[in-house]
Design a protein around this motif. Structure first.
Motif, mmCIF file in Angstrom:
data_model
loop_
_atom_site.group_PDB
_atom_site.id
_atom_site.type_symbol
_atom_site.label_atom_id
_atom_site.label_comp_id
_atom_site.label_asym_id
_atom_site.label_seq_id
_atom_site.Cartn_x
_atom_site.Cartn_y
_atom_site.Cartn_z
ATOM 1 N N LEU A 8 0.820 -1.211 0.000
ATOM 2 C CA LEU A 8 0.000 0.000 0.000
ATOM 3 C C LEU A 8 0.852 1.258 0.000
ATOM 4 O O LEU A 8 1.866 1.342 0.680
ATOM 5 N N GLY A 9 0.384 2.233 -0.768
ATOM 6 C CA GLY A 9 0.986 3.557 -0.739
ATOM 7 C C GLY A 9 0.208 4.429 0.228
ATOM 8 O O GLY A 9 -0.841 4.040 0.729
ATOM 9 N N PRO A 10 0.700 5.624 0.497
ATOM 10 C CA PRO A 10 -0.028 6.545 1.368
ATOM 11 C C PRO A 10 -1.414 6.853 0.783
ATOM 12 O O PRO A 10 -1.590 6.877 -0.427
ATOM 13 N N GLY A 38 -0.980 4.756 -13.507
ATOM 14 C CA GLY A 38 -0.569 3.999 -12.333
ATOM 15 C C GLY A 38 -0.071 4.863 -11.192
ATOM 16 O O GLY A 38 0.630 4.371 -10.304
ATOM 17 N N LEU A 39 -0.432 6.134 -11.185
ATOM 18 C CA LEU A 39 0.008 7.031 -10.118
ATOM 19 C C LEU A 39 -0.873 6.922 -8.878
ATOM 20 O O LEU A 39 -0.381 7.025 -7.748
ATOM 21 N N PRO A 113 6.436 1.901 -3.204
ATOM 22 C CA PRO A 113 7.784 1.329 -3.046
ATOM 23 C C PRO A 113 8.634 2.094 -2.029
ATOM 24 O O PRO A 113 9.389 1.483 -1.264
ATOM 25 N N PHE A 114 8.501 3.413 -1.984
ATOM 26 C CA PHE A 114 9.238 4.199 -0.993
ATOM 27 C C PHE A 114 8.784 3.847 0.417
ATOM 28 O O PHE A 114 9.596 3.637 1.319
ATOM 29 N N HIS A 120 10.892 -1.467 5.668
ATOM 30 C CA HIS A 120 11.921 -2.523 5.694
ATOM 31 C C HIS A 120 13.184 -2.045 6.393
ATOM 32 O O HIS A 120 13.909 -2.848 6.981
ATOM 33 N N ALA A 121 13.448 -0.751 6.351
ATOM 34 C CA ALA A 121 14.627 -0.190 7.017
ATOM 35 C C ALA A 121 14.350 0.081 8.500
ATOM 36 O O ALA A 121 15.217 0.592 9.204
#
Length: 153
Positions: A8-10, A38-39, A113-114, A120-121
């Protein structure tokens, strides 16, 4: 819509107010372009019409005809209906009597992806915000005026 947090994106929302109670669907082509590229993914979409006395009605796209919403009908499929009845009441308070509004909730697919990389970090979102365009323009104009004053001295 079944997705994990890494997919999921924001998610953002806006209430776009229009004078009067007639919707035209003129905003649909740019939204369709963003979806096609796809934005974004439209998650919820509804329409509000507020009477002069402050009463309001909420409409889903299926309640309106094409002359009122144009290409926005294309977003009917896949809408998650995220807004509660209380959300709708609260949003209706934001628009002026005698106006109509489109309420749009969308996922920023471009940012997913960001967001996943941050998670993940070991990071997480600590704050977020948006600066209104009017404020940005006012700041630019103020900077230009200040630079002009400096030139004069």
């Amino acid at each position: 819509m079944s997705a994990t947090i890494d997919e999921l994106g924001p998610v953002d929302w806006v209430v776009v107010e229009f004078p009067g109670t007639k919707l035209t669907g003129e905003i649909a082509p740019i939204l369709a372009e963003y979806v096609d590229r796809g934005l974004i993914r439209i998650l919820d979409l509804l329409f509000l019409m507020k009477e002069a006395d402050g009463s309001f009605e909420a409409f889903e796209s299926t309640d309106l005809d094409d002359s009122e919403i144009g290409q926005l009908r294309a977003f009917e499929t896949g809408i998650a209906m995220l807004l509660s009845e209380q959300d709708v009441k609260d949003l209706a308070e934001t628009i002026e009597p005698g106006s109509s509004a489109a309420v749009l909730v969308w996922e920023n697919l471009w940012a997913a992806p960001f967001g996943a990389a941050v998670r993940h970090a070991g990071g997480q979102l600590a704050a977020s915000g948006r600066i209104p365009v009017q404020a940005v323009l006012a700041a630019i104009e103020a900077d230009a005026a200040e630079a002009e004053e400096i030139k004069k001295t």
